[in-house]
Scaffold this motif. Structure first.
Motif, PDB file in Angstrom:
ATOM      1  N   MET A  90      11.141  10.221   3.627  1.00  0.00           N
ATOM      2  CA  MET A  90      10.305   9.178   4.168  1.00  0.00           C
ATOM      3  C   MET A  90       9.081   8.928   2.860  1.00  0.00           C
ATOM      4  SD  MET A  90       9.074   7.005   5.955  1.00  0.00           S
ATOM      5  CE  MET A  90       9.969   6.962   7.588  1.00  0.00           C
ATOM      6  N   THR A  91       9.257   7.869   2.150  1.00  0.00           N
ATOM      7  CA  THR A  91       8.248   7.559   1.331  1.00  0.00           C
ATOM      8  C   THR A  91       7.145   6.635   1.727  1.00  0.00           C
ATOM      9  OG1 THR A  91       9.448   5.580   0.262  1.00  0.00           O
ATOM     10  CG2 THR A  91       9.933   7.997  -0.665  1.00  0.00           C
ATOM     11  N   PHE A 144      -5.094   2.478  14.838  1.00  0.00           N
ATOM     12  CA  PHE A 144      -3.876   3.129  14.685  1.00  0.00           C
ATOM     13  C   PHE A 144      -4.157   4.771  14.076  1.00  0.00           C
ATOM     14  CE2 PHE A 144      -0.787   4.278  11.229  1.00  0.00           C
ATOM     15  CZ  PHE A 144       0.643   4.467  12.113  1.00  0.00           C
ATOM     16  N   MET A 145      -3.523   5.596  14.572  1.00  0.00           N
ATOM     17  CA  MET A 145      -3.524   7.055  14.360  1.00  0.00           C
ATOM     18  C   MET A 145      -2.217   7.606  14.036  1.00  0.00           C
ATOM     19  SD  MET A 145      -4.723  10.152  16.882  1.00  0.00           S
ATOM     20  CE  MET A 145      -5.281  11.518  16.452  1.00  0.00           C
ATOM     21  N   ASP A 146      -2.225   8.027  12.825  1.00  0.00           N
ATOM     22  CA  ASP A 146      -1.281   8.819  12.070  1.00  0.00           C
ATOM     23  C   ASP A 146      -1.426  10.073  11.894  1.00  0.00           C
ATOM     24  OD1 ASP A 146      -2.566   8.990   9.687  1.00  0.00           O
ATOM     25  OD2 ASP A 146      -1.539   6.920   9.084  1.00  0.00           O
ATOM     26  N   ASP A 147      -0.501  10.729  11.234  1.00  0.00           N
ATOM     27  CA  ASP A 147      -0.624  12.223  11.461  1.00  0.00           C
ATOM     28  C   ASP A 147      -1.199  12.849  10.019  1.00  0.00           C
ATOM     29  OD1 ASP A 147       1.712  12.124  10.157  1.00  0.00           O
ATOM     30  OD2 ASP A 147       2.814  13.575  11.543  1.00  0.00           O
ATOM     31  N   LYS A 148      -1.359  11.947   8.886  1.00  0.00           N
ATOM     32  CA  LYS A 148      -1.666  12.275   7.620  1.00  0.00           C
ATOM     33  C   LYS A 148      -0.730  12.827   6.786  1.00  0.00           C
ATOM     34  CE  LYS A 148      -6.061  11.136   8.186  1.00  0.00           C
ATOM     35  NZ  LYS A 148      -6.885  10.123   7.395  1.00  0.00           N
ATOM     36  N   ALA A 149       0.788  12.563   7.158  1.00  0.00           N
ATOM     37  CA  ALA A 149       1.722  13.162   6.435  1.00  0.00           C
ATOM     38  C   ALA A 149       1.448  12.499   4.862  1.00  0.00           C
ATOM     39  CB  ALA A 149       3.070  12.502   6.937  1.00  0.00           C
ATOM     40  N   THR A 150       1.907  13.113   3.829  1.00  0.00           N
ATOM     41  CA  THR A 150       1.614  12.703   2.551  1.00  0.00           C
ATOM     42  C   THR A 150       2.169  11.068   2.332  1.00  0.00           C
ATOM     43  OG1 THR A 150       2.299  14.886   1.750  1.00  0.00           O
ATOM     44  CG2 THR A 150       2.452  13.120   0.130  1.00  0.00           C
ATOM     45  N   CYS A 151       2.960  10.628   2.913  1.00  0.00           N
ATOM     46  CA  CYS A 151       3.693   9.327   2.783  1.00  0.00           C
ATOM     47  C   CYS A 151       2.644   8.206   3.510  1.00  0.00           C
ATOM     48  CB  CYS A 151       5.118   8.934   3.242  1.00  0.00           C
ATOM     49  SG  CYS A 151       5.320   9.352   5.207  1.00  0.00           S
ATOM     50  N   THR A 201      -0.601   7.029   1.082  1.00  0.00           N
ATOM     51  CA  THR A 201      -0.235   6.183  -0.257  1.00  0.00           C
ATOM     52  C   THR A 201      -1.124   4.973  -0.289  1.00  0.00           C
ATOM     53  OG1 THR A 201       1.623   4.851   0.302  1.00  0.00           O
ATOM     54  CG2 THR A 201       1.919   7.098  -0.474  1.00  0.00           C
ATOM     55  N   LEU A 202      -1.535   4.526  -1.476  1.00  0.00           N
ATOM     56  CA  LEU A 202      -2.338   3.501  -1.562  1.00  0.00           C
ATOM     57  C   LEU A 202      -1.665   2.063  -0.954  1.00  0.00           C
ATOM     58  CD1 LEU A 202      -4.921   1.775  -2.619  1.00  0.00           C
ATOM     59  CD2 LEU A 202      -3.769   1.780  -4.906  1.00  0.00           C
ATOM     60  N   ALA A 203      -0.230   2.205  -1.251  1.00  0.00           N
ATOM     61  CA  ALA A 203       0.666   1.053  -0.597  1.00  0.00           C
ATOM     62  C   ALA A 203       0.522   0.986   0.687  1.00  0.00           C
ATOM     63  CB  ALA A 203       1.870   1.149  -1.030  1.00  0.00           C
ATOM     64  N   VAL A 204       0.496   2.161   1.306  1.00  0.00           N
ATOM     65  CA  VAL A 204       0.362   2.271   3.070  1.00  0.00           C
ATOM     66  C   VAL A 204      -1.057   1.603   3.462  1.00  0.00           C
ATOM     67  CG1 VAL A 204       0.185   3.781   4.982  1.00  0.00           C
ATOM     68  CG2 VAL A 204       2.078   3.759   3.092  1.00  0.00           C
ATOM     69  N   GLN A 205      -2.336   1.947   2.810  1.00  0.00           N
ATOM     70  CA  GLN A 205      -3.354   1.615   3.050  1.00  0.00           C
ATOM     71  C   GLN A 205      -3.627   0.115   2.770  1.00  0.00           C
ATOM     72  OE1 GLN A 205      -6.015   3.510   4.487  1.00  0.00           O
ATOM     73  NE2 GLN A 205      -6.832   1.193   4.819  1.00  0.00           N
ATOM     74  N   ASP A 206      -3.027  -0.457   1.749  1.00  0.00           N
ATOM     75  CA  ASP A 206      -3.045  -1.875   1.340  1.00  0.00           C
ATOM     76  C   ASP A 206      -2.365  -2.668   2.362  1.00  0.00           C
ATOM     77  OD1 ASP A 206      -4.573  -1.347  -0.870  1.00  0.00           O
ATOM     78  OD2 ASP A 206      -2.797  -1.551  -2.559  1.00  0.00           O
ATOM     79  N   CYS A 207      -1.193  -2.134   3.028  1.00  0.00           N
ATOM     80  CA  CYS A 207      -0.354  -2.733   4.028  1.00  0.00           C
ATOM     81  C   CYS A 207      -1.341  -3.000   5.276  1.00  0.00           C
ATOM     82  CB  CYS A 207       0.861  -1.945   4.341  1.00  0.00           C
ATOM     83  SG  CYS A 207       1.766  -2.683   5.419  1.00  0.00           S
ATOM     84  N   VAL A 226     -10.158   7.450  11.413  1.00  0.00           N
ATOM     85  CA  VAL A 226     -10.505   8.304  10.479  1.00  0.00           C
ATOM     86  C   VAL A 226     -10.639   9.778  11.169  1.00  0.00           C
ATOM     87  CG1 VAL A 226     -12.103   9.159   8.661  1.00  0.00           C
ATOM     88  CG2 VAL A 226     -11.528   6.571   9.065  1.00  0.00           C
ATOM     89  N   TRP A 227      -9.585  10.633  10.738  1.00  0.00           N
ATOM     90  CA  TRP A 227      -9.866  12.046  11.475  1.00  0.00           C
ATOM     91  C   TRP A 227      -9.448  12.955  10.388  1.00  0.00           C
ATOM     92  CZ3 TRP A 227      -5.364  14.837  13.587  1.00  0.00           C
ATOM     93  CH2 TRP A 227      -4.249  14.183  13.412  1.00  0.00           C
ATOM     94  N   PRO A 228      -9.418  14.444  10.464  1.00  0.00           N
ATOM     95  CA  PRO A 228      -9.067  15.023   9.569  1.00  0.00           C
ATOM     96  C   PRO A 228      -7.813  15.485   9.415  1.00  0.00           C
ATOM     97  CG  PRO A 228     -10.207  16.283  11.486  1.00  0.00           C
ATOM     98  CD  PRO A 228     -10.373  14.705  11.540  1.00  0.00           C
ATOM     99  N   ALA A 229      -7.154  15.728   8.454  1.00  0.00           N
ATOM    100  CA  ALA A 229      -5.827  15.983   7.996  1.00  0.00           C
ATOM    101  C   ALA A 229      -5.658  17.552   8.502  1.00  0.00           C
ATOM    102  CB  ALA A 229      -5.493  16.012   6.456  1.00  0.00           C
ATOM    103  N   ARG A 230      -4.419  17.667   8.868  1.00  0.00           N
ATOM    104  CA  ARG A 230      -3.801  19.125   9.060  1.00  0.00           C
ATOM    105  C   ARG A 230      -4.713  19.261  10.317  1.00  0.00           C
ATOM    106  NH1 ARG A 230      -4.171  19.629   3.885  1.00  0.00           N
ATOM    107  NH2 ARG A 230      -2.235  19.388   2.868  1.00  0.00           N
ATOM    108  N   SER A 231      -4.703  18.471  11.691  1.00  0.00           N
ATOM    109  CA  SER A 231      -5.370  18.862  12.677  1.00  0.00           C
ATOM    110  C   SER A 231      -4.559  18.486  13.862  1.00  0.00           C
ATOM    111  CB  SER A 231      -6.706  18.070  12.767  1.00  0.00           C
ATOM    112  OG  SER A 231      -6.603  16.731  12.372  1.00  0.00           O
ATOM    113  N   PRO A 232      -3.466  19.052  14.022  1.00  0.00           N
ATOM    114  CA  PRO A 232      -2.504  18.657  15.134  1.00  0.00           C
ATOM    115  C   PRO A 232      -3.229  18.925  16.292  1.00  0.00           C
ATOM    116  CG  PRO A 232      -1.786  20.809  14.210  1.00  0.00           C
ATOM    117  CD  PRO A 232      -3.023  20.248  13.253  1.00  0.00           C
TER     118      PRO A 232
END
Length: 150
Positions: A22-23, A49-56, A59-65, A75-81
């Motif tokens: 997944m890119t 929208f809440m995602d899990d902060k995976a690397t993909c 990306t700037l492309a995702v934020q632009d989308c 907005v929430w902290p990474a690695r906080s399952p």
């Protein structure tokens, strides 16, 4: 790898990521545009929208989308399952698949089992984990960012 979205009184179809990695672009093409954009349109301006902060996801492309679609990201902290309610849903889904009379024995039967069990998950379970979000955040604040009991 699978992806899904949940809200009060609803859920998205389970999306199985077929082959490969997944890119950011693949995330846009397979998840954001066909699923999240439509969900955002159905929910309206209160959609966050809440995602899990995976690397993909970062990306700037995702934020632009997301920006171009007017989708606000939580907005929430990474690695906080502990804070992410979908983790409880993945756990329930995994237990349902593992508890089947005939457990999956290959990729195709696993995909079928995941899809069938996803559709069977009680909506009340999904609603409960979404509604728990306020308590999760309050608990995290009280514990100064420490592990919360969820």
């Amino acid at each position: 790898m699978v992806w899904a979205g949940i809200i009060i009184n609803g859920r998205m179809r389970l999306h199985v990521v077929a082959n490969g990695t997944m890119t950011g672009q693949r995330y846009i093409d397979e998840v954001l545009l066909p699923h999240v954009r439509l969900f955002h349109g159905a929910v309206g301006d209160k959609f966050v929208f809440m995602d899990d902060k995976a690397t993909c996801h970062g990306t700037l492309a995702v934020q632009d989308c997301l920006d171009s679609e007017g989708i606000q990201r939580l907005v929430w902290p990474a690695r906080s399952p502990d804070l992410n309610p979908i983790e409880n849903v993945w756990d329930a889904l995994g237990r349902q698949v593992a508890g089947r009379n005939y457990p999956p024995t290959n990729k195709n039967t696993l995909i079928r089992a995941l899809t069938e069990e996803w559709d069977k998950l009680p909506q009340q379970l999904l609603d409960n984990v979404v509604q728990s979000m306020v308590r999760r955040v309050e608990c995290c604040i009280t514990l100064h960012g420490g592990h919360i009991p969820y």
